[in-house]
Motif scaffolding. Structure first.
Motif, PDB file in Angstrom:
ATOM      1  N   ARG A  18       0.852  -1.180   0.000  1.00 34.34           N
ATOM      2  CA  ARG A  18       0.000   0.000   0.000  1.00 34.34           C
ATOM      3  C   ARG A  18       0.893   1.237   0.000  1.00 34.34           C
ATOM      4  N   LEU A  19       0.568   2.162  -0.885  1.00 35.64           N
ATOM      5  CA  LEU A  19       1.333   3.401  -0.985  1.00 35.64           C
ATOM      6  C   LEU A  19       0.379   4.561  -0.794  1.00 35.64           C
ATOM      7  N   LYS A  20       0.571   5.322   0.275  1.00 38.87           N
ATOM      8  CA  LYS A  20      -0.258   6.492   0.519  1.00 38.87           C
ATOM      9  C   LYS A  20       0.353   7.705  -0.174  1.00 38.87           C
ATOM     10  N   THR A  21      -0.434   8.300  -1.028  1.00 36.48           N
ATOM     11  CA  THR A  21       0.033   9.510  -1.683  1.00 36.48           C
ATOM     12  C   THR A  21      -0.171  10.700  -0.746  1.00 36.48           C
ATOM     13  N   PRO A  22       0.661  11.741  -0.877  1.00 36.82           N
ATOM     14  CA  PRO A  22       0.453  12.943  -0.064  1.00 36.82           C
ATOM     15  C   PRO A  22      -0.951  13.488  -0.292  1.00 36.82           C
ATOM     16  N   PRO A  23      -1.573  14.054   0.747  1.00 35.16           N
ATOM     17  CA  PRO A  23      -2.931  14.579   0.576  1.00 35.16           C
ATOM     18  C   PRO A  23      -2.958  15.736  -0.405  1.00 35.16           C
ATOM     19  N   GLY A  24      -4.129  15.943  -1.001  1.00 34.89           N
ATOM     20  CA  GLY A  24      -4.288  17.076  -1.908  1.00 34.89           C
ATOM     21  C   GLY A  24      -4.533  16.635  -3.339  1.00 34.89           C
ATOM     22  N   GLY A  25      -5.026  17.574  -4.127  1.00 30.32           N
ATOM     23  CA  GLY A  25      -5.302  17.292  -5.520  1.00 30.32           C
ATOM     24  C   GLY A  25      -4.057  17.402  -6.376  1.00 30.32           C
ATOM     25  N   VAL A  57       7.679  19.781  -4.998  1.00 32.62           N
ATOM     26  CA  VAL A  57       7.090  20.211  -6.266  1.00 32.62           C
ATOM     27  C   VAL A  57       6.010  19.249  -6.749  1.00 32.62           C
ATOM     28  N   GLY A  58       5.920  18.065  -6.127  1.00 28.21           N
ATOM     29  CA  GLY A  58       4.847  17.127  -6.481  1.00 28.21           C
ATOM     30  C   GLY A  58       5.293  15.863  -7.173  1.00 28.21           C
ATOM     31  N   LYS A  59       6.571  15.515  -7.077  1.00 26.92           N
ATOM     32  CA  LYS A  59       7.085  14.329  -7.770  1.00 26.92           C
ATOM     33  C   LYS A  59       6.451  13.042  -7.241  1.00 26.92           C
ATOM     34  N   THR A  60       6.393  12.913  -5.922  1.00 23.13           N
ATOM     35  CA  THR A  60       5.869  11.675  -5.326  1.00 23.13           C
ATOM     36  C   THR A  60       4.401  11.493  -5.661  1.00 23.13           C
ATOM     37  N   ARG A  61       3.612  12.554  -5.555  1.00 20.90           N
ATOM     38  CA  ARG A  61       2.188  12.450  -5.860  1.00 20.90           C
ATOM     39  C   ARG A  61       1.969  12.051  -7.314  1.00 20.90           C
ATOM     40  N   LEU A 144      12.689  -5.345 -16.061  1.00 18.79           N
ATOM     41  CA  LEU A 144      12.402  -4.315 -15.070  1.00 18.79           C
ATOM     42  C   LEU A 144      12.328  -2.941 -15.736  1.00 18.79           C
ATOM     43  N   ARG A 145      11.344  -2.157 -15.315  1.00 17.63           N
ATOM     44  CA  ARG A 145      11.248  -0.756 -15.699  1.00 17.63           C
ATOM     45  C   ARG A 145      11.240   0.080 -14.430  1.00 17.63           C
ATOM     46  N   LEU A 146      11.887   1.245 -14.473  1.00 17.92           N
ATOM     47  CA  LEU A 146      12.029   2.092 -13.302  1.00 17.92           C
ATOM     48  C   LEU A 146      11.249   3.394 -13.477  1.00 17.92           C
ATOM     49  N   LEU A 147      10.499   3.766 -12.456  1.00 21.50           N
ATOM     50  CA  LEU A 147       9.863   5.072 -12.361  1.00 21.50           C
ATOM     51  C   LEU A 147      10.458   5.743 -11.129  1.00 21.50           C
ATOM     52  N   VAL A 148      11.253   6.784 -11.338  1.00 18.88           N
ATOM     53  CA  VAL A 148      12.041   7.383 -10.257  1.00 18.88           C
ATOM     54  C   VAL A 148      11.562   8.806  -9.988  1.00 18.88           C
ATOM     55  N   ALA A 149      11.391   9.128  -8.702  1.00 22.73           N
ATOM     56  CA  ALA A 149      11.112  10.507  -8.279  1.00 22.73           C
ATOM     57  C   ALA A 149      12.373  11.020  -7.595  1.00 22.73           C
ATOM     58  N   SER A 150      13.027  12.004  -8.200  1.00 27.39           N
ATOM     59  CA  SER A 150      14.325  12.450  -7.705  1.00 27.39           C
ATOM     60  C   SER A 150      14.485  13.949  -7.918  1.00 27.39           C
TER      61      SER A 150
END
Length: 211
Positions: A18-25, A57-61, A144-150
């Motif tokens: 389970r991955l909780k995204t930061p709150p907000g739109g 800036v919103g990378k994780t969301r 494998l494919r990578l989706l990176v937030a950095s």
């Protein structure tokens, strides 16, 4: 919320995640979401797609919502790996193995199973060392494919970088007000638009820098 369940045809039983995204739109990010979503399929995804930008800036969301949209195409074979606790990039494979509850090396357990790995919380690691570790992981897992937030480009071979631009002032104000209300649901003060407009100009359009 992203939930990944082990598909029936995978011999290794992966634990639910389970991955909780930061709150907000997703204020102001819908065009980027629509543009990138078609790229994150097992057949079309680049080996590494990196969302870059300053903290807040919103990378994780955005990465979480992209992964959520991609779940059906990947048949739920999407894994989130936070590197916040990792101080040695050379232990990346061990961290993934522990995260998945595997008793054998990931190359042995996963082999050529198509897998999308969302990598986050890696800003404290030197990019050259992280690039070596991620390249080794991709060599061990050819599908494998990578989706990176950095905060910065990793520098791995074949990396596609997507810099996130600053939010427009109105979008930044709406996100700031939303996060403020979530933090203080009973006592959040009204947001002064003239004051916050100056804040966000100073912060480069990043509302969470002033959160």
């Amino acid at each position: 919320l992203i939930e990944r369940l082990a598909p029936a045809d995978v011999a290794v039983r992966l634990p639910p995640l389970r991955l909780k995204t930061p709150p907000g739109g997703l204020w102001g990010r819908d065009p980027i979401l629509e543009r990138l979503s078609p790229l994150l399929t097992p057949d079309a995804a680049p080996r590494t797609l990196t969302l870059t930008g300053p903290g807040g800036v919103g990378k994780t969301r955005l990465a979480a919502l992209l992964a959520q949209r991609a779940l059906p195409a990947w048949r739920s074979r999407i894994v989130h790996l936070s590197l916040a606790s990792l101080d040695d990039p050379g232990r990346l494979g061990d961290l993934l193995r522990e995260n998945l509850g595997l008793t054998t090396p990931v190359a042995t357990a996963l082999g050529d199973i198509p897998l999308l790995l969302l990598v986050d919380d890696c800003h404290h690691l030197p990019s050259p060392d992280l690039a070596v570790a991620l390249q080794a992981l991709r060599t061990d897992l050819p599908c494998l494919r990578l989706l990176v937030a950095s905060r910065h480009r990793i520098g791995i071979d074949g990396e596609v970088e997507v810099p996130l631009p600053p939010l427009a002032t109105r979008d930044a104000q709406r996100l700031f007000a939303e996060r403020l209300a979530a933090a203080r649901p009973l006592s959040a003060p009204p947001v002064d638009q003239h004051l916050t407009e100056g804040w966000f100009r100073c912060a480069g359009g990043n509302p969470l820098a002033r959160e």
